[in-house]
Write a protein that holds these residues in place. Structure first.
Motif, PDB file in Angstrom:
ATOM      1  N   LEU A   1       0.837  -1.211   0.000  1.00  0.00           N
ATOM      2  CA  LEU A   1       0.000   0.000   0.000  1.00  0.00           C
ATOM      3  C   LEU A   1       0.866   1.252   0.000  1.00  0.00           C
ATOM      4  O   LEU A   1       0.617   2.210  -0.729  1.00  0.00           O
ATOM      5  CB  LEU A   1      -0.904   0.008   1.245  1.00  0.00           C
ATOM      6  CG  LEU A   1      -2.263  -0.675   1.124  1.00  0.00           C
ATOM      7  CD1 LEU A   1      -3.079  -0.434   2.403  1.00  0.00           C
ATOM      8  CD2 LEU A   1      -3.031  -0.148  -0.084  1.00  0.00           C
ATOM      9  N   ALA A   2       1.932   1.196   0.833  1.00  0.00           N
ATOM     10  CA  ALA A   2       2.827   2.353   0.912  1.00  0.00           C
ATOM     11  C   ALA A   2       3.486   2.604  -0.443  1.00  0.00           C
ATOM     12  O   ALA A   2       3.662   3.751  -0.861  1.00  0.00           O
ATOM     13  CB  ALA A   2       3.893   2.117   1.974  1.00  0.00           C
ATOM     14  N   ALA A   3       3.850   1.525  -1.153  1.00  0.00           N
ATOM     15  CA  ALA A   3       4.505   1.667  -2.458  1.00  0.00           C
ATOM     16  C   ALA A   3       3.547   2.220  -3.497  1.00  0.00           C
ATOM     17  O   ALA A   3       3.966   2.833  -4.483  1.00  0.00           O
ATOM     18  CB  ALA A   3       5.062   0.319  -2.910  1.00  0.00           C
ATOM     19  N   LEU A   4       2.258   1.961  -3.265  1.00  0.00           N
ATOM     20  CA  LEU A   4       1.237   2.429  -4.214  1.00  0.00           C
ATOM     21  C   LEU A   4       1.107   3.953  -4.184  1.00  0.00           C
ATOM     22  O   LEU A   4       0.760   4.578  -5.194  1.00  0.00           O
ATOM     23  CB  LEU A   4      -0.100   1.772  -3.843  1.00  0.00           C
ATOM     24  CG  LEU A   4      -1.177   1.663  -4.902  1.00  0.00           C
ATOM     25  CD1 LEU A   4      -0.631   0.987  -6.153  1.00  0.00           C
ATOM     26  CD2 LEU A   4      -2.365   0.879  -4.355  1.00  0.00           C
ATOM     27  N   LEU A   5       1.409   4.527  -3.023  1.00  0.00           N
ATOM     28  CA  LEU A   5       1.159   5.963  -2.846  1.00  0.00           C
ATOM     29  C   LEU A   5       1.853   6.857  -3.893  1.00  0.00           C
ATOM     30  O   LEU A   5       1.188   7.692  -4.506  1.00  0.00           O
ATOM     31  CB  LEU A   5       1.533   6.388  -1.402  1.00  0.00           C
ATOM     32  CG  LEU A   5       1.156   7.842  -1.087  1.00  0.00           C
ATOM     33  CD1 LEU A   5      -0.347   7.996  -0.942  1.00  0.00           C
ATOM     34  CD2 LEU A   5       1.860   8.316   0.179  1.00  0.00           C
ATOM     35  N   ALA A   9       8.211  14.296  -5.800  1.00  0.00           N
ATOM     36  CA  ALA A   9       7.425  13.304  -5.057  1.00  0.00           C
ATOM     37  C   ALA A   9       7.821  11.879  -5.434  1.00  0.00           C
ATOM     38  O   ALA A   9       7.723  10.964  -4.630  1.00  0.00           O
ATOM     39  CB  ALA A   9       5.939  13.516  -5.299  1.00  0.00           C
ATOM     40  N   THR A  10       8.255  11.683  -6.670  1.00  0.00           N
ATOM     41  CA  THR A  10       8.591  10.325  -7.094  1.00  0.00           C
ATOM     42  C   THR A  10      10.095  10.120  -7.180  1.00  0.00           C
ATOM     43  O   THR A  10      10.549   9.094  -7.675  1.00  0.00           O
ATOM     44  CB  THR A  10       7.982  10.015  -8.472  1.00  0.00           C
ATOM     45  OG1 THR A  10       8.493  10.971  -9.400  1.00  0.00           O
ATOM     46  CG2 THR A  10       6.482  10.073  -8.455  1.00  0.00           C
ATOM     47  N   SER A  11      10.887  11.097  -6.742  1.00  0.00           N
ATOM     48  CA  SER A  11      12.339  10.940  -6.858  1.00  0.00           C
ATOM     49  C   SER A  11      12.784   9.806  -5.928  1.00  0.00           C
ATOM     50  O   SER A  11      12.215   9.604  -4.849  1.00  0.00           O
ATOM     51  CB  SER A  11      13.055  12.239  -6.502  1.00  0.00           C
ATOM     52  OG  SER A  11      12.979  12.451  -5.116  1.00  0.00           O
ATOM     53  N   LEU A  31      11.361  -2.777  -4.840  1.00  0.00           N
ATOM     54  CA  LEU A  31      10.458  -2.642  -5.983  1.00  0.00           C
ATOM     55  C   LEU A  31       9.702  -1.326  -5.982  1.00  0.00           C
ATOM     56  O   LEU A  31       9.417  -0.761  -7.028  1.00  0.00           O
ATOM     57  CB  LEU A  31       9.463  -3.800  -6.002  1.00  0.00           C
ATOM     58  CG  LEU A  31      10.041  -5.106  -6.533  1.00  0.00           C
ATOM     59  CD1 LEU A  31       9.126  -6.271  -6.205  1.00  0.00           C
ATOM     60  CD2 LEU A  31      10.259  -5.015  -8.027  1.00  0.00           C
ATOM     61  N   GLY A  32       9.400  -0.855  -4.752  1.00  0.00           N
ATOM     62  CA  GLY A  32       8.624   0.380  -4.647  1.00  0.00           C
ATOM     63  C   GLY A  32       9.310   1.538  -5.334  1.00  0.00           C
ATOM     64  O   GLY A  32       8.663   2.460  -5.853  1.00  0.00           O
TER      65      GLY A  32
END
Lengths: 577, 589
Positions: B168-172, B257-259, B290-291
């Motif tokens: 779930l955290a990786a989905l954020l 945010a995605t760095s 993987l996240g």
């Protein structure tokens, strides 16, 4: 690329660009540090030391925050830098276009310049952030990680370092191969599109040919050649990318195999190994991606290269203190000039007396128009001297020549404005009535009468609403308005209808009063009424010169030419039966 | 797009690459799956090795198995992605070739009238820009989309299987990317339109600046053009600056945010919290590994949106071009008999509304000259162009040898009708090939005979390579010389019907006489239809058709028409008066 960008930028843009680069490097280094902190954190986590893990997490989060801040700043500065650079590049382009010698514009430069002004400059300006940043990150972040790995295990670090020179060599080789094939492909693309356009343009003639004709073969050959060149580019490009990525993967393989060997042997902490592996798999991605970005740098470099070329062009020499001409006579003394290989004019000498009309005739390609371009100082001769009023043209200076000479050439350019404003350019100080009076003397009034809005009718882009003869009349009107002492006229060669022909004759009569005129003459009336006729010989020199009567009496080449021209006017299309 | 015919066209476009499509998809999927395997291998390696920390024995066999699988997956993933790229790029190469060939084939079938308008720019754009713009669509998009979907999906499935909370955290970050991206693209279409406008204005100002520079320099008006350029440039730079500020805010937000640094910190924080709450450290590892890589492919897809937009535009313009109706061909062609040209109640309209020709009926016999005269806009050029089928008559019939030109096969028609107009159509090929363009089997003696009759043989022999000189390379011809090459071509083709523009005789004052000899030779013993501008050139014609407002106002020989004292007689009187003024004394008129 960066050096070139800095070179073309204003000081403000330069400062922004340097600041942007500094923050880009800082972001990349900080990102590497964040990755490195993963190692002690994972070690702590796996050994169950959550307190240490928490401390490392705080440190890592703080570094990540610093990294994000640097990233944000780089982007903010980068945005302002790219706008400032774009501004610099376009301003510089505009200023340069003003300074360039007229000769540069002899071939149509509009496509190239427009491309540079819109896409080229835009791409070059945004390249530091959009392309260079990713390439830098692709090397600096892994570099930082690699340097940091020595802190944890020098053997693995050394093994990975060993692959770096290989990567570098392959990267260089990849770029060189792609540049070569790209040039070949670009040439093939240009060839194909020229062939296809020629094919379209010649369609009426080609319809009469059967299928599989010569033209079909030419266009198919070009298509095939382009196809081969493209496939060639794909093969070298593909092989290069495959090798490069393969080497990167090999580096990772080395870490996995060597690390597993050391870990199993017990000389490497399993936690350290796992942490280093995590670094390894994430570490190679940006490098692999940066290989594909080389093309972006190439595009930006092309645009900057074009700008460099513009800046490198030498203007004609100008005098420190311009001399004054004595009168408005024109003299050529042993002038030799060509546009490249063979000279068009060889040791040409003549004098055009002040206030008189000199007509130039001769076979096509004999340099008639070149004579007028040398007087207008589009070029300086290779050898010999062109004098106006006894003063060599380089000592008069381009500005003085431009002020004294009104050219009426065949390729008349009109602005997308009203017909009156197009004449008005000749002398904006005059009133509307004065402009109309001058335009009427050049018979532009007839054109205005024909158009729905009269003098205020728009002429269309480049004057497309007017015929060639009509455009030339507007151009003569400009010359009348400018009231320059020297008029250079290149008469239209294309077929004029009778109305235009007479109007042009009247306009020339109006223009020649009291002016020195050099006419590349095609109309019989212009030729025979000239004060002096020069007949060029087609080998760069003059065959005969004199007045119409003198030359007819001499019964030489001119007399033959004249008889042929006069005969031609009586030609009737009646098939010989 | 939208209508079924356009969709059918779109399918037709990609027909040459459809075979490769399955391979591209399959290889992309394999590539995406295998790219996830090494990460899983690292986790499994950790699972196997970590017991050593507590002094337990390590299953060395298992370690090496995992290492081997990881290395194989590493190279398999890279191999599959590479192969998919290779297949799609080669498919793109085939598509480009097939599209360019289709463009060529379509050009051969379009009505000749289409080429009167400014067709060069259109054709250049089609073959240079549009075909290349499709590259992104075929060579990259399929693989990019599959990777952008498959990598996150496979990764998340694995993560949910191992530890749902870290999944779930990786989905954020993924969700944040999608939301921010949508916000960024709001009003995007409008901005692109404004960008296009600003670019067009800057281009226009640059073109005017460059084209007009000679004029403005000579008249001391440099400031004016330069100012217009600077204004357009200022507007452009300001717009770009504003636009960059608007979008860069969002774009940088997504990037930050995605760095990797930020995502790593976030995932580790969640992981540490989970471990403190009792989870095994090993189960946190996959999330971290993987996240990090979930949103990367998505970002790549976003950055290729601009290319995709261009590709879609290019596809639409190609479809528009290929949808232009070709010249209709007869189902059962008729064979013309003889070389009479018959016009029977012919009417014509360019736009379907305003007729420029009305009710034209006339016959031209072999061995005679028919002249079309009239003011500009009277329809004489349009009428002449109906005979070689540049356009088709809107009503009535144009017939050659008794057969309607629309019922005659193209090959038959163009064997019978030749034409020489003002625009010279030479190819960048040898002079020999240019002359024998329509008769490739002609012998050298025939070519030379045609060139002699067209007064161009001597000129050709002055080139070092003679007939092998290539036009535009080592054979630079003046306008009049080029015109004579086309006359030689027409002579060699030897069509019984000839349509001619008399203005070609005046194309080049320096070789006027030579062109005239050549035209006289060409006109001999044919059915000649000539568009006449200078009345004296056709006083000997067998028949003169006087056109006015698209109708035949008068017809007859020169003498008959003068005797009638009508429109032609008035035109002749005007012409004589003007002509006398424009000619020097001593010249016949």
């Amino acid at each position: 690329m960066i050096r070139r960008l800095l070179h073309h930028s204003t000081p403000k843009a330069r400062r922004l660009l340097i600041a942007e680069l500094a923050f880009i490097v800082a972001t990349a280094v900080l990102q590497g540090v964040v990755f490195l902190m993963l190692v002690p954190l994972l070690q702590a986590l796996f050994t169950g030391d959550t307190a240490a893990a928490r401390t490392w997490l705080l440190a890592l989060a703080a570094t990540a925050a610093a990294c994000a801040a640097a990233h944000w700043t780089a982007s903010q500065i980068g945005m302002r830098a790219s706008t400032a650079v774009l501004d610099s590049l376009l301003t510089r382009l505009g200023d340069r276009l003003v300074e360039l010698p007229i000769a540069w514009y002899a071939t149509d430069r509009s496509g190239q310049t427009t491309q540079l002004a819109t896409h080229g400059a835009m791409f070059a300006a945004s390249a530091p952030y959009a392309v260079l940043r990713l390439i830098l990150a692709g090397f600096i972040t892994p570099g930082t990680v690699l340097a940091g790995m020595y802190l944890f295990d020098w053997r693995l670090a050394l093994a990975m370092t060993a692959t770096v020179p290989v990567m570098w060599l392959v990267f260089r080789w990849l770029r060189r191969g792609m540049e070569r094939d790209d040039a070949e492909h670009a040439a093939a693309v240009a060839e194909t599109s020229n062939r296809v356009i020629e094919f379209a343009r010649a369609q009426p003639a080609l319809r009469t040919a059967a299928d599989g004709s010569i033209a079909d073969r030419l266009v198919e050959d070009a298509l095939q050649r382009q196809h081969r060149a493209y496939r060639g580019l794909l093969v070298t490009g593909g092989a290069g990318i495959a090798t490069f990525t393969g080497v990167v993967q090999l580096a990772l393989t080395v870490v996995i195999v060597l690390g597993a060997y050391l870990a199993v042997g017990g000389s490497l902490e399993p936690a350290t190994f796992i942490a280093l592996l995590v670094l390894g798999v994430r570490f190679t991605e940006p490098i692999a991606n940066s290989g594909a970005l080389g093309g972006g740098v190439a595009i930006a470099n092309t645009a900057l290269g074009q700008l460099d070329e513009l800046l490198a062009l030498e203007p004609l020499p100008e005098p420190a203190r311009p001399r004054e001409p004595q009168d408005w006579s024109i003299a050529f003394e042993d002038v030799t000039f060509g546009y490249g290989a063979d000279p068009v004019l060889r040791d040409l000498s003549f004098t055009a007396p002040s206030g008189r009309m000199t007509a130039i005739v001769g076979p096509s390609g004999s340099g008639k128009t070149t004579v007028t371009k040398l007087v207008a100082r589009f070029y300086d001769p290779e050898r010999g001297t062109v004098r106006i009023g006894g003063v060599p043209v380089p000592e008069l200076g381009t500005a003085a020549v431009e002020a004294a000479v009104a050219p009426v050439f065949q390729d008349v350019y009109l602005f997308d404005d009203t017909i009156l404003n197009n004449v008005w350019i000749g002398n904006p100080a005059l009133s509307r009535d004065e402009v109309i009076a001058a335009a009427t003397r050049a018979r532009v009034d007839e054109i205005a009468d024909r158009l729905p809005d009269g003098w205020d009718a728009r002429v269309g882009e480049g004057g497309s609403n007017l015929s060639g003869g009509e455009r030339q009349r507007v151009s003569i009107a400009r010359a009348l308005l400018k009231d320059a002492p020297i008029v250079l006229l290149d008469e239209a060669t294309s077929a004029l209808d009778i109305g235009n022909e007479i109007a042009i004759g009247d306009a020339i009569d109006a223009a020649r009063e009291g002016r020195t005129m050099i006419v590349v003459a095609h109309r019989l009336q212009t030729i025979m009424t000239a004060d002096q006729i020069l007949m060029l010989d087609g080998e760069g020199g003059i065959r005969e010169s004199g007045t119409h009567a003198e030359l007819l009496a001499a019964d030489g080449a001119y007399a033959r030419y004249w008889r042929e021209r006069v005969d031609a006017t009586g030609w009737q299309l009646t098939p010989t039966r | 797009m939208g209508t079924t015919s356009e969709q059918a066209d779109a399918e037709g476009f990609f027909a040459p690459v459809r075979g490769s499509l399955a391979a591209i998809v399959a290889l992309s999927v394999v590539g995406a799956v295998s790219s996830v395997v090494p990460f899983i291998a690292v986790v499994e390696l950790a699972r196997t090795l970590l017991p050593a920390l507590d002094g337990e024995a390590v299953d060395t066999g298992r370690v090496w198995t995992i290492v081997v699988i990881a290395v194989i997956a590493l190279f398999a993933g890279f191999g599959a992605a590479f192969a998919s790229g290779a297949v799609s790029h080669f498919a793109d190469a085939e598509l480009q070739l097939s599209l360019r060939r289709r463009i060529i084939r379509h050009l051969q079938r379009l009505p000749l009238g289409w080429f009167d308008a400014r067709s060069s720019g259109t054709v250049r754009k089609l073959v240079e820009n549009d075909v290349t713009a499709l590259h992104q669509l075929v060579a990259h998009t399929i693989q990019d989309v599959i990777t952008a979907v498959a990598v996150p999906v496979i990764g998340l499935v694995y993560l949910f299987a191992v530890e749902w909370r870290i999944a779930l955290a990786a989905l954020l970050p993924l969700v944040v990317t999608i939301v921010l991206y949508a916000m960024m693209m709001r009003g995007g279409a409008e901005q692109y339109r404004r960008y296009d406008q600003a670019t067009t204005r800057l281009s226009g100002a640059t073109v005017e600046f460059v084209h007009g520079i000679a004029v403005v320099k000579r008249f001391g008006q440099l400031g004016r053009s330069h100012r217009r350029y600077r204004e357009a440039m200022r507007e452009y730079v300001d717009f770009i600056g504003q636009w960059t500020r608007d979008t860069a805010l969002w774009f940088t937000a997504i990037e930050v945010a995605t760095s990797p640094a930020v995502v790593l910190a976030w995932l580790l924080a969640v992981g540490l919290w989970l471990v403190e709450a009792g989870a095994a450290p090993i189960d946190v590892l996959p999330g971290v590994l993987l996240g990090l890589g979930l949103s990367g492919p998505l970002m790549k897809l976003g950055s290729s949106a601009q290319f995709l937009r261009n590709a879609t535009k290019a596809q639409a313009s190609l479809a528009d071009f290929l949808a232009l109706p070709p010249v209709p061909q007869p189902d059962s062609p008729q064979e013309p008999a003889g070389a009479d040209v018959g016009l029977d109640r012919v009417a014509f309209s360019y736009d379907g509304e305003h007729r420029v020709l009305h009710d034209i009926t006339a016959t031209c016999r072999p061995g005679t000259v028919t002249a079309l005269v009239g003011a500009s806009g009277s329809g004489k050029s349009t009428l002449a162009k109906l005979v070689p089928r540049f356009y088709d008559a809107t009503a009535g019939e144009v017939a050659i040898g008794g057969a309607d030109v629309r019922d005659t096969a193209s090959a038959d028609l163009y064997r019978r009708v030749g034409f020489v107009f003002q625009d010279v159509q030479l190819l960048r090929a040898s002079l020999r090939d240019n002359i024998r363009l329509t008769r490739p089997d002609a012998a050298d003696e025939q070519i030379e005979r045609a060139a002699r009759a067209a007064q161009i043989h001597d000129r050709i022999m002055r080139f070092p390579r003679g007939y092998d000189s290539v036009v535009g390379e080592d054979a630079n011809l003046s306008g009049g010389e080029a015109q004579r090459v086309t006359i030689a071509r027409a002579l060699l083709a030897d069509p019984p019907v000839l349509v001619l523009d008399e203005a070609t005789a005046f194309a080049d004052p320096d070789s006027e006489a030579a062109i005239q000899y050549a035209l006289s030779a060409l006109a001999a013993d044919r059915t000649v239809l000539v568009i006449a501008h200078r009345l004296h050139t056709v006083t000997g014609a067998d028949q003169i058709l006087v056109l006015d407002g698209g109708r035949i106002a008068e017809r007859g020989t020169h003498a008959e028409l003068l005797a009638r004292q009508g429109r032609y007689a008035r035109m002749w009187a005007d012409y004589r008066a003007n002509h006398a003024r424009s000619l020097p004394e001593g010249a016949r008129g």
